[in-house]
Design a protein around this motif. Sequence first.
Motif, PDB file in Angstrom:
ATOM      1  N   VAL A  94       8.877  19.436  10.234  1.00 22.01           N
ATOM      2  CA  VAL A  94       8.269  18.502  11.195  1.00 22.01           C
ATOM      3  C   VAL A  94       9.361  17.679  11.867  1.00 22.01           C
ATOM      4  N   LEU A  95      10.278  17.142  11.056  1.00 17.85           N
ATOM      5  CA  LEU A  95      11.336  16.293  11.607  1.00 17.85           C
ATOM      6  C   LEU A  95      12.279  17.101  12.496  1.00 17.85           C
ATOM      7  N   MET A 135      -2.057  -0.537   6.162  1.00 18.00           N
ATOM      8  CA  MET A 135      -2.363  -0.394   7.578  1.00 18.00           C
ATOM      9  C   MET A 135      -1.146   0.248   8.239  1.00 18.00           C
ATOM     10  N   ALA A 136      -1.330   1.460   8.770  1.00 21.17           N
ATOM     11  CA  ALA A 136      -0.234   2.190   9.412  1.00 21.17           C
ATOM     12  C   ALA A 136      -0.302   1.941  10.911  1.00 21.17           C
ATOM     13  N   ALA A 137       0.395   0.900  11.371  1.00 15.66           N
ATOM     14  CA  ALA A 137       0.297   0.501  12.784  1.00 15.66           C
ATOM     15  C   ALA A 137       1.660   0.409  13.462  1.00 15.66           C
ATOM     16  N   ILE A 138       2.608   1.219  12.974  1.00 19.49           N
ATOM     17  CA  ILE A 138       3.871   1.372  13.713  1.00 19.49           C
ATOM     18  C   ILE A 138       3.581   2.338  14.859  1.00 19.49           C
ATOM     19  N   GLU A 186       0.416   9.176  16.236  1.00 21.59           N
ATOM     20  CA  GLU A 186       1.530  10.107  16.413  1.00 21.59           C
ATOM     21  C   GLU A 186       1.903  10.789  15.097  1.00 21.59           C
ATOM     22  N   ALA A 187       1.749  10.080  13.968  1.00 19.83           N
ATOM     23  CA  ALA A 187       2.071  10.658  12.660  1.00 19.83           C
ATOM     24  C   ALA A 187       1.221  11.904  12.406  1.00 19.83           C
ATOM     25  N   LEU A 188      -0.060  11.803  12.733  1.00 13.57           N
ATOM     26  CA  LEU A 188      -0.967  12.924  12.475  1.00 13.57           C
ATOM     27  C   LEU A 188      -0.759  14.044  13.493  1.00 13.57           C
ATOM     28  N   VAL A 189      -0.427  13.679  14.726  1.00 13.43           N
ATOM     29  CA  VAL A 189      -0.188  14.689  15.753  1.00 13.43           C
ATOM     30  C   VAL A 189       1.034  15.533  15.375  1.00 13.43           C
ATOM     31  N   MET A 190       2.082  14.866  14.890  1.00  8.94           N
ATOM     32  CA  MET A 190       3.315  15.571  14.534  1.00  8.94           C
ATOM     33  C   MET A 190       3.143  16.428  13.297  1.00  8.94           C
ATOM     34  N   ALA A 191       2.512  15.837  12.294  1.00  8.80           N
ATOM     35  CA  ALA A 191       2.600  16.388  10.941  1.00  8.80           C
ATOM     36  C   ALA A 191       1.232  16.667  10.345  1.00  8.80           C
ATOM     37  N   GLY A 192       0.225  16.992  11.172  1.00  9.72           N
ATOM     38  CA  GLY A 192      -1.153  17.102  10.705  1.00  9.72           C
ATOM     39  C   GLY A 192      -1.334  17.855   9.397  1.00  9.72           C
ATOM     40  N   ALA A 193      -0.847  19.092   9.339  1.00  8.73           N
ATOM     41  CA  ALA A 193      -1.106  19.924   8.151  1.00  8.73           C
ATOM     42  C   ALA A 193      -0.433  19.322   6.922  1.00  8.73           C
ATOM     43  N   VAL A 194       0.830  18.925   7.079  1.00  2.00           N
ATOM     44  CA  VAL A 194       1.585  18.358   5.958  1.00  2.00           C
ATOM     45  C   VAL A 194       0.919  17.061   5.491  1.00  2.00           C
ATOM     46  N   LEU A 228       5.891   7.862  10.901  1.00  2.00           N
ATOM     47  CA  LEU A 228       5.515   8.980  10.024  1.00  2.00           C
ATOM     48  C   LEU A 228       6.003   8.816   8.577  1.00  2.00           C
ATOM     49  N   PRO A 229       7.309   8.584   8.332  1.00  2.00           N
ATOM     50  CA  PRO A 229       7.742   8.543   6.922  1.00  2.00           C
ATOM     51  C   PRO A 229       7.021   7.482   6.073  1.00  2.00           C
ATOM     52  N   PRO A 230       6.876   6.233   6.518  1.00  2.00           N
ATOM     53  CA  PRO A 230       6.162   5.282   5.663  1.00  2.00           C
ATOM     54  C   PRO A 230       4.667   5.586   5.527  1.00  2.00           C
ATOM     55  N   THR A 231       4.048   6.142   6.573  1.00  2.00           N
ATOM     56  CA  THR A 231       2.624   6.475   6.486  1.00  2.00           C
ATOM     57  C   THR A 231       2.420   7.607   5.476  1.00  2.00           C
ATOM     58  N   LEU A 232       3.332   8.570   5.528  1.00  2.00           N
ATOM     59  CA  LEU A 232       3.288   9.668   4.566  1.00  2.00           C
ATOM     60  C   LEU A 232       3.543   9.153   3.152  1.00  2.00           C
ATOM     61  N   ALA A 233       4.448   8.192   3.028  1.00  2.00           N
ATOM     62  CA  ALA A 233       4.741   7.616   1.701  1.00  2.00           C
ATOM     63  C   ALA A 233       3.487   6.950   1.135  1.00  2.00           C
TER      64      ALA A 233
END
Length: 395
Positions: free
Chosen positions: A372-373, A97-100, A125-133, A106-111
């Motif tokens: 992204v970062l 569950m990605a609820a930060i 926000e993770a998807l807004v920032m880094a959608g394509a990646v 972003l980094p743990p959700t991507l992990a």
Amino acid sequence: MKLTVLGATGSIGVSTLDVVARHPDRFEVVALTGHSRVDVLAAQCLQFRPAFAVVGAASDAQRLELLLKNAGSRTEVLHGAAALSQVASLPEVDAVMAAIVGAAGLPPTLAAARAGKRVLLANKEALVMAGAVFMAEVKHAGAVLLPIDSEHNAVFQSMPYAYAGDMARGGVRRILLTASGGPFRTASHQVLTQVTPEQAVAHPNWVMGRKISVDSATMMNKGLEVIEAHWLFNAPADRIQVVIHPQSVIHSLVDYEDGSVLAQLGNPDMRTPIAHALAWPQRIDSGVAPLDLFAVAQLNFERPDLARFPCLDLAYRALRAEGNAAAVLNAANEVAVAAFLERRLSFLGIAELIAATLDAVPQAALPDLAAVLEADRQGRTMATEILARLGARSA
Ligand code: NAD
Ligand code: MG
């Protein structure tokens, strides 16, 4: 199913554990994380007995360790950003569950995505920032991405079975995202000039964290959700329409080529999308009361007013601009919301600061996480500089 809950101490985290506790035979908690509410996290650890608990600072880790040891707990306490990614990708974990809240997620959700987990995505926000990646990593690792945001969960439920990101093949014409309109839906411009943080975080229909509550008041939340829908469903900006629906009973709709419109309805309680994603493709009890349509009585719809809520327009602009624009928008919004909550920026100043930041940061492509970062850093730096200038002017 073995779970890691990132952001367990927040609004979504607490609702997640509420659902989990109703099904002890189904779910086992492997790791819980919380940034600073150590007492809440300690109580959660005693109830759910995870193998790991993660906090931000070393001092909080010491405090948590002591609390747990005194209570006879065997949970191992870790701290820092790397530990978040570690517990999100443990081999024994099935779902995360990605609820930060915000870019920190972003980094743990991507992990979790890279490790091929079932990712239950609340952290928009993770998807807004880094959608394509992010979407590329999901595909590459064969991760299962299930939306928790109520609108996207509703769209997911209303999409053709096994929808694979092709609107034309699925016969989908448009995605209709509903929005409550927030606490200032009918407020005049004059009223909006005077809004305080206390008024902004008092949402009429949903109980949520402070950041997303302010985002709902500015309607940036809906803007972020338009971008989120773009990535989740591979939908172009002009096929995503926002519809104000003050009752928050229809959580979103899918408009098909044949004239059918499918929607998902329910009481406004995040335990419904959480339970849906936890059990998918099965259905389980979430603790949410059945919808009483006689009590609801009316479902109303309005067009959003972009003049009073310019944040929604800014998000569409950033989505159409592609590249780094959405990451810069998100970063500027996080800076602006924090400044507003600390009374260093007016409510209407939020949109002004984001617009000025978007104009000032040069366009760039976002091929990888490093880019992204960097976009996030540039957006924050520029927004902070502009904010300092604004402050100097009004002083
Ligand atoms: P919240 O503020 O209540 O909780 C945030 C959680 O993130 C807490 O557990 C906190 O400890 C943790 N956290 C904060 N900063 C951190 C950091 N730097 N490092 C690690 N952990 C950190 O927020 P919320 O309302 O639960 O929202 C969480 C996410 O879910 C947000 O992205 C939000 O947009 C999204 N969301 C929330 C709702 C809702 O109803 N609350 C609905 C849809 C989407
Ligand atoms: Mg939402």
